[in-house]
Design a protein around this motif. Structure first.
Motif, PDB file in Angstrom:
ATOM      1  N   ALA A 115      25.203  92.565 -29.759  1.00  0.00           N
ATOM      2  CA  ALA A 115      24.670  93.810 -30.317  1.00  0.00           C
ATOM      3  C   ALA A 115      23.149  93.740 -30.409  1.00  0.00           C
ATOM      4  O   ALA A 115      22.445  94.711 -30.104  1.00  0.00           O
ATOM      5  N   ILE A 116      22.637  92.586 -30.805  1.00  0.00           N
ATOM      6  CA  ILE A 116      21.178  92.415 -30.907  1.00  0.00           C
ATOM      7  C   ILE A 116      20.543  92.463 -29.528  1.00  0.00           C
ATOM      8  O   ILE A 116      19.493  93.093 -29.331  1.00  0.00           O
ATOM      9  N   ARG A 117      21.158  91.837 -28.549  1.00  0.00           N
ATOM     10  CA  ARG A 117      20.594  91.841 -27.191  1.00  0.00           C
ATOM     11  C   ARG A 117      20.590  93.246 -26.591  1.00  0.00           C
ATOM     12  O   ARG A 117      19.652  93.631 -25.893  1.00  0.00           O
ATOM     13  N   GLN A 150      17.743  95.138 -28.258  1.00  0.00           N
ATOM     14  CA  GLN A 150      16.448  94.752 -27.701  1.00  0.00           C
ATOM     15  C   GLN A 150      16.229  95.357 -26.322  1.00  0.00           C
ATOM     16  O   GLN A 150      15.127  95.820 -26.003  1.00  0.00           O
ATOM     17  N   ALA A 151      17.277  95.363 -25.497  1.00  0.00           N
ATOM     18  CA  ALA A 151      17.169  95.945 -24.157  1.00  0.00           C
ATOM     19  C   ALA A 151      16.868  97.434 -24.238  1.00  0.00           C
ATOM     20  O   ALA A 151      16.017  97.957 -23.500  1.00  0.00           O
ATOM     21  N   CYS A 152      17.546  98.121 -25.142  1.00  0.00           N
ATOM     22  CA  CYS A 152      17.314  99.559 -25.309  1.00  0.00           C
ATOM     23  C   CYS A 152      15.892  99.823 -25.807  1.00  0.00           C
ATOM     24  O   CYS A 152      15.238 100.782 -25.367  1.00  0.00           O
ATOM     25  N   GLU A 153      15.420  99.004 -26.708  1.00  0.00           N
ATOM     26  CA  GLU A 153      14.057  99.173 -27.227  1.00  0.00           C
ATOM     27  C   GLU A 153      13.041  99.047 -26.105  1.00  0.00           C
ATOM     28  O   GLU A 153      12.089  99.827 -26.025  1.00  0.00           O
ATOM     29  N   GLU A 154      13.251  98.076 -25.205  1.00  0.00           N
ATOM     30  CA  GLU A 154      12.335  97.909 -24.070  1.00  0.00           C
ATOM     31  C   GLU A 154      12.410  99.087 -23.107  1.00  0.00           C
ATOM     32  O   GLU A 154      11.438  99.396 -22.417  1.00  0.00           O
ATOM     33  N   LEU A 155      13.556  99.743 -23.048  1.00  0.00           N
ATOM     34  CA  LEU A 155      13.725 100.913 -22.183  1.00  0.00           C
ATOM     35  C   LEU A 155      13.309 102.208 -22.882  1.00  0.00           C
ATOM     36  O   LEU A 155      13.345 103.284 -22.269  1.00  0.00           O
ATOM     37  N   GLY A 156      12.960 102.103 -24.154  1.00  0.00           N
ATOM     38  CA  GLY A 156      12.564 103.303 -24.902  1.00  0.00           C
ATOM     39  C   GLY A 156      13.743 104.171 -25.306  1.00  0.00           C
ATOM     40  O   GLY A 156      13.594 105.383 -25.476  1.00  0.00           O
ATOM     41  N   ILE A 157      14.907 103.545 -25.496  1.00  0.00           N
ATOM     42  CA  ILE A 157      16.126 104.281 -25.840  1.00  0.00           C
ATOM     43  C   ILE A 157      16.490 104.018 -27.297  1.00  0.00           C
ATOM     44  O   ILE A 157      16.503 102.869 -27.757  1.00  0.00           O
ATOM     45  N   ASP A 158      16.811 105.062 -28.023  1.00  0.00           N
ATOM     46  CA  ASP A 158      17.208 104.971 -29.422  1.00  0.00           C
ATOM     47  C   ASP A 158      18.625 104.404 -29.518  1.00  0.00           C
ATOM     48  O   ASP A 158      19.460 104.642 -28.639  1.00  0.00           O
ATOM     49  N   THR A 159      18.921 103.650 -30.591  1.00  0.00           N
ATOM     50  CA  THR A 159      20.245 103.052 -30.755  1.00  0.00           C
ATOM     51  C   THR A 159      20.794 103.273 -32.163  1.00  0.00           C
ATOM     52  O   THR A 159      20.053 103.502 -33.120  1.00  0.00           O
ATOM     53  N   VAL A 160      22.111 103.188 -32.245  1.00  0.00           N
ATOM     54  CA  VAL A 160      22.845 103.258 -33.505  1.00  0.00           C
ATOM     55  C   VAL A 160      23.832 102.101 -33.499  1.00  0.00           C
ATOM     56  O   VAL A 160      24.414 101.783 -32.447  1.00  0.00           O
ATOM     57  N   VAL A 161      24.030 101.449 -34.646  1.00  0.00           N
ATOM     58  CA  VAL A 161      24.988 100.343 -34.709  1.00  0.00           C
ATOM     59  C   VAL A 161      26.126 100.675 -35.671  1.00  0.00           C
ATOM     60  O   VAL A 161      25.968 101.518 -36.568  1.00  0.00           O
ATOM     61  N   VAL A 162      27.240 100.018 -35.459  1.00  0.00           N
ATOM     62  CA  VAL A 162      28.370 100.104 -36.391  1.00  0.00           C
ATOM     63  C   VAL A 162      28.659  98.700 -36.894  1.00  0.00           C
ATOM     64  O   VAL A 162      28.329  97.705 -36.235  1.00  0.00           O
ATOM     65  N   TYR A 163      29.286  98.613 -38.066  1.00  0.00           N
ATOM     66  CA  TYR A 163      29.608  97.304 -38.618  1.00  0.00           C
ATOM     67  C   TYR A 163      30.753  97.433 -39.603  1.00  0.00           C
ATOM     68  O   TYR A 163      31.000  98.503 -40.167  1.00  0.00           O
ATOM     69  N   THR A 164      31.464  96.336 -39.786  1.00  0.00           N
ATOM     70  CA  THR A 164      32.539  96.289 -40.770  1.00  0.00           C
ATOM     71  C   THR A 164      32.024  95.621 -42.048  1.00  0.00           C
ATOM     72  O   THR A 164      30.958  95.006 -42.057  1.00  0.00           O
ATOM     73  N   VAL A 217      18.735  96.437 -38.516  1.00  0.00           N
ATOM     74  CA  VAL A 217      18.682  97.902 -38.475  1.00  0.00           C
ATOM     75  C   VAL A 217      18.459  98.468 -39.880  1.00  0.00           C
ATOM     76  O   VAL A 217      17.638  99.374 -40.069  1.00  0.00           O
ATOM     77  N   ILE A 218      19.179  97.928 -40.858  1.00  0.00           N
ATOM     78  CA  ILE A 218      19.068  98.441 -42.227  1.00  0.00           C
ATOM     79  C   ILE A 218      17.641  98.291 -42.758  1.00  0.00           C
ATOM     80  O   ILE A 218      17.135  99.178 -43.456  1.00  0.00           O
ATOM     81  N   ARG A 219      16.984  97.173 -42.428  1.00  0.00           N
ATOM     82  CA  ARG A 219      15.616  96.964 -42.894  1.00  0.00           C
ATOM     83  C   ARG A 219      14.653  97.993 -42.315  1.00  0.00           C
ATOM     84  O   ARG A 219      13.676  98.379 -42.951  1.00  0.00           O
ATOM     85  N   LYS A 220      14.945  98.456 -41.109  1.00  0.00           N
ATOM     86  CA  LYS A 220      14.035  99.358 -40.414  1.00  0.00           C
ATOM     87  C   LYS A 220      14.468 100.816 -40.505  1.00  0.00           C
ATOM     88  O   LYS A 220      13.658 101.694 -40.820  1.00  0.00           O
ATOM     89  N   SER A 221      15.727 101.086 -40.212  1.00  0.00           N
ATOM     90  CA  SER A 221      16.246 102.468 -40.200  1.00  0.00           C
ATOM     91  C   SER A 221      17.683 102.480 -40.715  1.00  0.00           C
ATOM     92  O   SER A 221      18.630 102.514 -39.927  1.00  0.00           O
TER      93      SER A 221
END
Length: 469
Positions: free
Chosen positions: A15-17, A20-34, A46-50
């Motif tokens: 998920a982290i990789r 990071q890849a999306c950030e380098e491509l300029g693509i926004d991301t959303v994560v899910v977690y249990t 993600v929580i620390r930033k957004s």
């Protein structure tokens, strides 16, 4: 590239990789977690930033929850990572055909369906004159038919002078080393068949079973391929993933797959590597493959290659293929970025002539497990995690290094992936040993017992990575 927002439908280091890849491509991301993963770095980063881009769900395996988050977060694409939904053609089909279509970061669902079946892959490969392991070429649902084939395979092995013949019983819809059992005596076949058939029914909704001859004294190789929707096909060389746990889970991977400049083989290793690359591309072109994928091979001591399966997803070990690759005017590629670009409709933009290879790369899968007790997982809290810093090594981990971390018992106790590079195989192996020797991992179990990891096992097995023992 059009504006996209990608939901990362996975956890941990992958998920982290992807993030990071999306950030380098300029693509926004959303994560899910249990709930169990709330302390994982893939969530906390993600929580620390957004914090509004992290969505808690009950399970990574609930497609309704995943699509619900997609709609709520207005995502345009889903990256499944590996595992979970990455090779689930029904999930990919649903993403594509729903009222609000969502791009699935992977091959077309039809390709996932067709190559996800070991039986169909064998059947297609055979028509293309690609060597496959002797055994069934159609899913077997009848126990009597399966036992008859097993009896024939035992007989043929004895005729070949094989002293300890055996067969493999596999879930035809399985992959990644799961749903496989080896049978060494015909009398034990029926029970094994029933166990695998029940497993296949529960896990894949298809109780079809594949019966194959169990090959001995072989190496497990892979070919890393990248394709696009525009009919482009390139490869990033080969890997060797022979060092595995007793449950067929990979622990050490090395690229390239053989090194005839350093090690003597009883066959023409360069010729075999070229053959499996050519065979893999032949099949990819035939099915019009259109994303990243891994073609898995068995190579026996006498140099005979057999196609094992196709993994229609990004592999855990993709980083070592990238590490030895050099793309003209680009440098070292990031295969997760390339996967995303191709899934979103871009051209690869270069061909095989633009790709060269340099050095040897090794991946170490650091796991909290007891390798002396059948690779039994260790449970507890990580109190110290310190890795050395070298320009020839990179570490991917979801485990925090600045605070204690309780390993969730719901998931495999993977701690980190380490990618090592050297100018040659000997240098890469020595560097991997140096990295292990300077890694510090401390932790305590439920009863105060110290942590158990596989670091010693990895160090001991490094020298055997490319050799027939």
């Amino acid at each position: 590239m059009a504006r996209h927002r990608i939901l990362i439908a996975n956890r941990g280091e992958i998920a982290i990789r992807i993030m990071q890849a999306c950030e380098e491509l300029g693509i926004d991301t959303v994560v899910v977690y249990t709930k169990e993963d709330q302390d994982s770095e893939h969530v906390q980063k993600v929580i620390r930033k957004s914090p509004d881009k992290a969505y808690r769900i009950a399970s990574y395996k609930d497609p309704n929850e995943i699509f619900s988050v997609c709609d709520q977060a207005k995502c345009t694409a889903i990256h499944p990572g590996y595992g979970f939904f990455s090779e689930n053609f029904r999930f990919a089909r649903r993403a594509t055909l729903r009222n609000r279509p969502i791009t699935f970061i992977g091959p077309r669902w039809e390709v996932i369906r067709d190559l996800g079946s070991k039986i169909n892959t064998k059947r297609v490969a055979k028509t293309l004159k690609i060597p496959v392991i002797p055994g069934s070429y159609a899913p077997i649902y009848n126990e009597i038919e399966a036992e008859a084939l097993a009896e024939e395979l035992f007989f043929l092995q004895k005729e070949q002078g094989i002293q300890h013949p055996s067969v493999l019983v596999k879930a035809s819809a399985g992959g990644g080393g799961m749903g496989i059992e080896e049978v060494r005596e015909l009398d034990a076949f029926r029970q094994a068949y029933r166990r695998i058939q029940n497993y296949a029914r529960r896990q894949f909704g298809d109780e079809g079973v594949l019966i194959e001859q169990a090959l001995r004294d072989y190496h497990h190789l892979e070919v890393q391929i990248l394709c696009s929707k525009h009919g482009e096909y390139v490869h990033f060389g080969t890997r060797n993933c022979t060092i595995q746990s007793t449950g067929r889970q990979k622990r050490i991977e090395i690229a390239p797959g053989f090194d005839p400049d350093t090690i003597s083989y009883p066959f023409d290793a360069k010729k075999v590597l070229n053959e499996i690359v050519e065979y893999s591309l032949r099949l990819a072109k035939h099915v019009k493959y259109d994303n990243v994928g891994t073609w898995e091979w068995i190579v026996t001591r006498d140099g005979k290659p057999y196609l094992l399966e196709v993994n229609t997803r990004i592999q855990v070990e993709n980083g070592i293929s990238a590490r030895i690759s050099r793309v003209k005017k680009i440098g070292q590629p990031n295969l997760i970025k390339e996967q995303i670009r191709c899934a979103l409709g871009e051209k690869i933009g270069y061909n095989q002539n633009h790709i060269s290879f340099e050095g040897t790369s090794i991946e170490l899968r650091i796991v909290a497990e007891d390798t002396k007790r059948g690779f039994a997982p260790w449970c507890g809290t990580i109190t110290t995690l310190k890795f050395p810093s070298y320009d020839w090594a990179e570490v991917h981990t979801h485990v925090p290094t600045s605070r204690p971390y309780k390993i969730p018992t719901e998931y495999d106790p993977n701690l980190a992936l380490v990618i090592i590079w050297g100018q040659n195989t000997n240098e890469a192996i020595q560097r991997a040993k140096e990295f292990i020797d300077n890694t510090q991992i401390e932790g305590v179990g439920p009863k105060g017992e110290p942590i158990i990891t596989n670091l010693s096992y990895l160090r001991e097995r490094l020298d055997a990575s490319l050799r027939f023992e």
